[in-house]
Every structure is written in structure tokens, then in C-alpha cells.
Design an enzyme around this catalytic site. Structure first.
Site, mmCIF file in Angstrom:
data_model
loop_
_atom_site.group_PDB
_atom_site.id
_atom_site.type_symbol
_atom_site.label_atom_id
_atom_site.label_comp_id
_atom_site.label_asym_id
_atom_site.label_seq_id
_atom_site.Cartn_x
_atom_site.Cartn_y
_atom_site.Cartn_z
ATOM 1 N N LYS A 38 10.073 8.819 9.568
ATOM 2 C CA LYS A 38 9.122 7.548 9.589
ATOM 3 C C LYS A 38 9.725 6.888 10.944
ATOM 4 O O LYS A 38 11.112 6.867 11.416
ATOM 5 C CB LYS A 38 8.853 6.887 8.549
ATOM 6 C CG LYS A 38 7.640 5.931 8.815
ATOM 7 C CD LYS A 38 8.464 5.054 7.677
ATOM 8 C CE LYS A 38 6.464 4.147 7.836
ATOM 9 N NZ LYS A 38 6.623 3.417 6.157
ATOM 10 N N SER B 204 2.117 3.102 4.053
ATOM 11 C CA SER B 204 1.808 3.043 5.287
ATOM 12 C C SER B 204 2.629 4.418 5.595
ATOM 13 O O SER B 204 2.886 5.331 6.647
ATOM 14 C CB SER B 204 2.484 1.544 5.757
ATOM 15 O OG SER B 204 4.001 2.257 5.779
ATOM 16 N N SER C 88 4.497 2.002 -0.049
ATOM 17 C CA SER C 88 3.813 2.896 1.103
ATOM 18 C C SER C 88 5.089 4.278 0.790
ATOM 19 O O SER C 88 5.165 5.620 1.705
ATOM 20 C CB SER C 88 4.916 1.950 2.746
ATOM 21 O OG SER C 88 2.899 1.969 2.318
HETATM 22 N N1 GLN Z 1 -0.592 -1.041 1.497
HETATM 23 C C1 GLN Z 1 0.255 -2.792 1.610
HETATM 24 C C2 GLN Z 1 0.958 -3.196 2.660
HETATM 25 O O1 GLN Z 1 -0.137 -2.989 3.851
HETATM 26 C C3 GLN Z 1 2.058 -1.507 1.462
HETATM 27 C C4 GLN Z 1 2.420 -1.200 2.790
HETATM 28 C C5 GLN Z 1 3.734 -0.916 2.561
HETATM 29 O O2 GLN Z 1 4.516 -0.357 1.669
HETATM 30 N N2 GLN Z 1 4.346 -0.496 3.591
HETATM 31 O O3 GLN Z 1 1.477 -4.132 2.432
#
Ligand code: GLN
Length: 494
Positions: free
Chosen positions: A77, A152, A176
Site C-alpha cells: 500500500k 481505503s 480499510s
Molecule cells: N472509511 C474510514 C474513513 O474514511 C476508515 C478508513 C481507514 O480505515 N483508513 O475514515
């Protein structure tokens, strides 16, 4: 070859059936062919990957005992600082940032002899549930190119699902790893907070961020976690615990039904007994079928309650933006990253660099975070959210007195259409309704494939007590020995 698991590839490398250079080339060719439609990678650098592969082959040829990841190509990532590689975190702000050092996670994979296949696309600074906030464009779901892969870690999920990489890393602040795993038919694990070092992992919300593996099976995730986990003195929240061999703990104990005695807690808040659970009926049906399978394997189920669960999304959207507003203050156009080309003075340079370098969702979070931390609002929002966080963690402590593992849906729906939720942030935030509480409590959580609704995959979430990664992987592995959902590949890609 490309449909093989990491452990099978590892055996093929050990048996000299294929070299790491050949294997890496196989994936690079596939990336070249399929990535334009998927947009799963932000950076691919064949020369760098092949040099690592060559080194792995030489290491093996030298007669030194190779580890299970020696020569295995993995997708990383783009949130992990990777020496000599562009590390963008999905943002224009870091569009020119070549990291001078490796994150601990990268350092550990390098030491294990793994090959970096490329840096995967992600929501900008990991803020999102659909991978549509990336400055580098949305990622497409390999199961349906008109749908999101989740976020994400959407690039990692799409890459593994489309067999552009055998496994990948993700990070999970509110879901995410688990949510994109669910939407792309993968197995993903968010470890207990502190198990994997955050050093060199670009910070979003430091008290919630945790890295973990994403792969096609629990077995592969265990293999990756063996390398990722471990104490790191450069991360003050890293936990100094004895190292575990997650792979060795996958095997079912001899005799009896494979999961005899396991107590699965089913939160009534997830299954809509007392409140609307918010889950689509198709997903709920698949989750219930998976639980029936667990009962067949010998597990028992008990109803539990997580009464403060409904407060997790509101509490998270105070705490995460508060921490993000502080973490992102370092991006000022001075030290590294984007700098506006024209400005009047220092303040103007800060303002313009940040205005131009950050996207809309990141700005929204910075504004919310700054607001909830400001004088006069701090007590009403930030402090209150922290109190709720404690109540949520206490709910889990009480629940784990009654059960060993908690199960429920990972995501309230299967993959949604690109653009479907991007104009409604609150609707988007609700994608993580089942995952966020786990981060607030610092617990380990997993998502595993449990079937298809209208040809799109759904995920079963497994939540464990603190440091129960090995148990979660074991419980997931036994289900995967009895079912084949996790082996399904997107049409035309297998
Ligand atoms: N969807 C959540 C956010 O936008 C979690 C994102 C994540 O776990 N990085 O904060």
C-alpha cells in the site's frame, strides 16, 4: 501459477519449479496488461522489482536456507514509506515524495527476501471507503468494473483479487483492510493495536491506525503476519511481546469436530433483533449461512450485546479527524511534498500549498478535526467521543466473557457503484458501521469471503479479544478448509 497461494508459490520457489525473477515477471506482465483498467497501482518499477527478485534467487542459489517469503512478490500500500520509491499516500501533497527510508513493515519484508511488486492505490491519506478520494483516480472492482473495490486499501484489494499480486499489505483505521477485503472476496486481518509497527506508515489517526495483511486465504495472511508483527522501539505504541508463529497455530487440534467448543458471540445489534441493523438482507443471509457452517463444524453460538455500537461511527468521526488534523499539519510545503508555485509570503505559501495539495475529503476532515479540538468545543466533542470510546471498549470486554469470537457482517452491502455515495459523506461513512468499533477498542478483526449476492462477494467479520490474531486465523482457516468461497476468482481473470 498465478492462482496459487503464497505458501504454494513458496514451495514452487523452493522446488526450483520457477525462479523469483520469472514469477515477478509473470506478475509484472499481468499488471501491465490489466492495471490500466483497474488502476490498482500508483507506482510500478519493474527494474527495482526484478533487482530484488534477482537478489532473492542468488540468495537461494548460495545455499543459504531461504525463508517462506524469499522471492515472493507482494504489493505494498502506498502509505508505507519505501526507500527510493515514490510514496504518495494517494495525495497530490506527496506526489513528488521519494522516501529516504523504509517503514518497519517494508524493512521486515525486505529482510525476509520478499519482492516489492509496486505501490498500491488508496484513498487520499487513507480517508475513504471506496478508493474514490485518491488523487490518482478511483480503483475499479475486478468483480465488476462499474463498482468500487472498497477503501481505503482498495488498490491492494483489487490487485490481489485480480491476481496482479499473490498478497498485499493494507492499513485499517476504521475498516480499510476488512471492508475492501469483503468487497473483493479476500481475506484481510487488522491486528490488535500495537502488534505491527506504525513506524514509516504515514499517519492518519495514530491511535487507530494498524497495518495488516490482505490475501486470498487465512493461511497466506498468517504467513505475512509472521513477518509484519513484532516489537519496534521506533514506534512508541509498539508492544513488546513474545513473537508468535501464526502459521504453526493454523492447524486444527487432533480428534473431534474441528471447532468443537468454540463459542461464537452474535451481537444482536448486528442481526437486527432489536434495532435495524442496517445490513442488506442478501448480505445478512450469507453471513447467517456462514454461521450455520460454523455450527456444523462444531461451534456453538450465543447472543451477545454491544449496546454502544451505534455510537461508534459518530465517535470515530470526531476522534479520527481530530488526530488527522494534527498529523496532517506537517504537510506545509516547507520540508517535503507539494509547494504552491506562486505565493506572496510564508503564510500564503502554507495556505496555497495546503489548499492545492489536499483533496476535498482530507480538507473536510482537517476542518472537522480542528473544530472539535478548538477551545469551547473540545469538551463537548472530543472529550465526549473519548468517553464513548471507553464505553465501546468495555462492551467488548463484557462480550468476551461470554464468547471466544464475535461474528457478523463486515460491510452492510456488497460493492456499490462508483459515484453512488461520493456526494454524500455521511452515507459513505456508514460503510464502516460494523468495522469502526473494533478500531476504537484496539481489537483484532478479520474479514473472510462467505458467498455472493448478485455475483458480488460478501464478507464475514470475525472479531477477537486482544492478541487473538492466532485464534482468528485458525477459526478462519478451518472455515476455508470446509468451503471454497475464498478460491473464487473474478470472471475472466482466474
Ligand atoms: N472509511 C474510514 C474513513 O474514511 C476508515 C478508513 C481507514 O480505515 N483508513 O475514515
Amino acid at each position: 501459477m498465478i492462482t496459487r497461494s503464497v505458501s504454494a508459490l513458496s514451495q514452487a520457489l523452493a522446488a526450483r519449479e520457477i525462479s523469483s525473477v520469472e514469477l515477478t515477471q509473470l506478475y509484472l506482465d499481468r499488471i501491465a496488461r490489466l492495471n490500466p483498467a483497474l488502476n490498482a497501482f500508483i507506482t510500478v518499477d519493474s527494474a527495482k522489482s526484478l533487482a530484488q527478485a534477482r537478489a532473492a534467487d542468488e540468495f537461494r542459489a548460495s545455499g543459504t536456507v531461504a525463508g517462506p517469503l524469499t522471492g515472493i512478490p507482494l504489493a505494498q500500500k502506498d502509505i508505507f514509506c519505501t526507500k527510493g520509491w515514490l510514496t504518495t499516500c494517494g495525495s497530490k501533497m506527496l506526489g513528488n515524495f521519494v522516501s529516504p527510508y523504509d517503514a518497519t513493515v517494508i524493512e521486515r519484508f525486505n529482510a525476509a527476501g520478499a519482492v516489492i511488486l509496486g505501490k498500491t492505490n488508496m484513498d487520499e491519506f487513507a480517508m475513504g471507503s471506496s478508493n474514490e478520494t485518491s488523487y490518482y483516480g478511483a480503483v475499479k472492482n475486478p468483480w465488476d468494473l462499474t463498482c468500487v473495490p472498497g477503501g481505503s486499501s482498495g488498490g491492494s484489494a483489487a490487485a490481489v483479487a485480480a491476481l496482479l499480486a499473490p498478497a498485499a499489505t493494507g492499513t485499517d483505521t476504521g475498516g480499510s483492510i476488512r471492508q475492501p477485503a469483503a468487497l473483493c472476496n479476500l481475506t484481510g486481518l487488522k491486528p490488535t493495536y500495537g502488534v505491527v509497527s506504525r513506524y514509516g506508515m504515514i499517519a492518519f489517526a495514530s491511535s487507530l491506525d494498524q497495518a495488516g495483511p490482505m490475501g486470498r486465504s487465512a493461511e497466506d495472511c498468517a504467513l505475512l503476519l509472521n513477518t509484519m508483527a513484532g516489537f519496534d522501539e521506533r514506534d512508541s505504541t509498539s508492544l513488546d511481546r513474545p513473537t508468535e508463529d501464526y502459521s504453526a497455530q493454523l492447524a486444527a487440534p487432533a480428534g473431534g469436530r474441528p471447532l468443537a467448543g468454540l463459542k461464537i458471540g452474535l451481537p444482536k445489534e448486528f442481526f437486527g433483533a432489536t434495532e435495524r441493523s442496517g445490513c442488506s438482507p442478501e448480505v445478512l443471509q450469507l453471513v447467517e449461512a456462514a454461521i450455520t457452517e460454523y455450527r456444523k463444524l462444531g461451534a456453538e453460538t450465543v447472543e451477545i450485546s454491544l449496546p454502544n455500537m451505534k455510537l461508534s461511527v459518530p465517535a470515530y468521526y470526531v476522534i479520527a479527524p481530530a488526530e488527522a488534523s494534527s498529523n496532517l499539519s506537517r504537510f506545509d510545503g516547507v520540508r517535503y511534498g507539494y509547494r504552491a508555485p506562486d505565493y506572496d509570503d510564508l503564510n500564503d505559501m502554507y495556505a496555497k500549498s495546503r489548499a492545492q495539495g489536499f483533496g476535498a475529503e482530507v480538507k473536510r476532515r482537517i476542518l472537522i478535526g480542528t473544530y472539535v479540538l478548538s477551545h469551547g468545543y473540545y469538551d463537548a466533542y472530543y472529550l465526549q467521543a473519548q468517553r464513548i470510546r471507553r464505553l465501546i471498549a468495555n462492551d467488548f470486554v463484557a462480550a468476551f466473557k461470554q464468547c471466544d469470537v464475535i461474528m457478523g457482517p463486515t460491510s452492510p452491502s456488497t460493492a456499490f457503484k462508483l459515484g453512488e455515495k461520493s456526494s454524500d459523506p455521511v452515507l459513505m461513512y456508514l460503510s464502516d458501521i460494523y468495522t469502526i468499533a473494533v478500531n476504537l477498542a484496539g481489537l483484532p478483526g478479520m474479514s473472510i469471503p462467505c458467498g455472493f449476492a448478485n455475483s458480488l462477494p460478501a464478507g464475514l467479520q470475525l472479531i477477537g479479544d486482544y492478541f487473538a490474531e492466532a485464534r482468528l486465523l485458525n477459526v478462519a482457516h478451518r472455515y476455508q478448509q470446509a468451503t471454497d468461497w475464498h478460491l473464487q476468482c473474478p470472471p475472466g481473470l482466474g
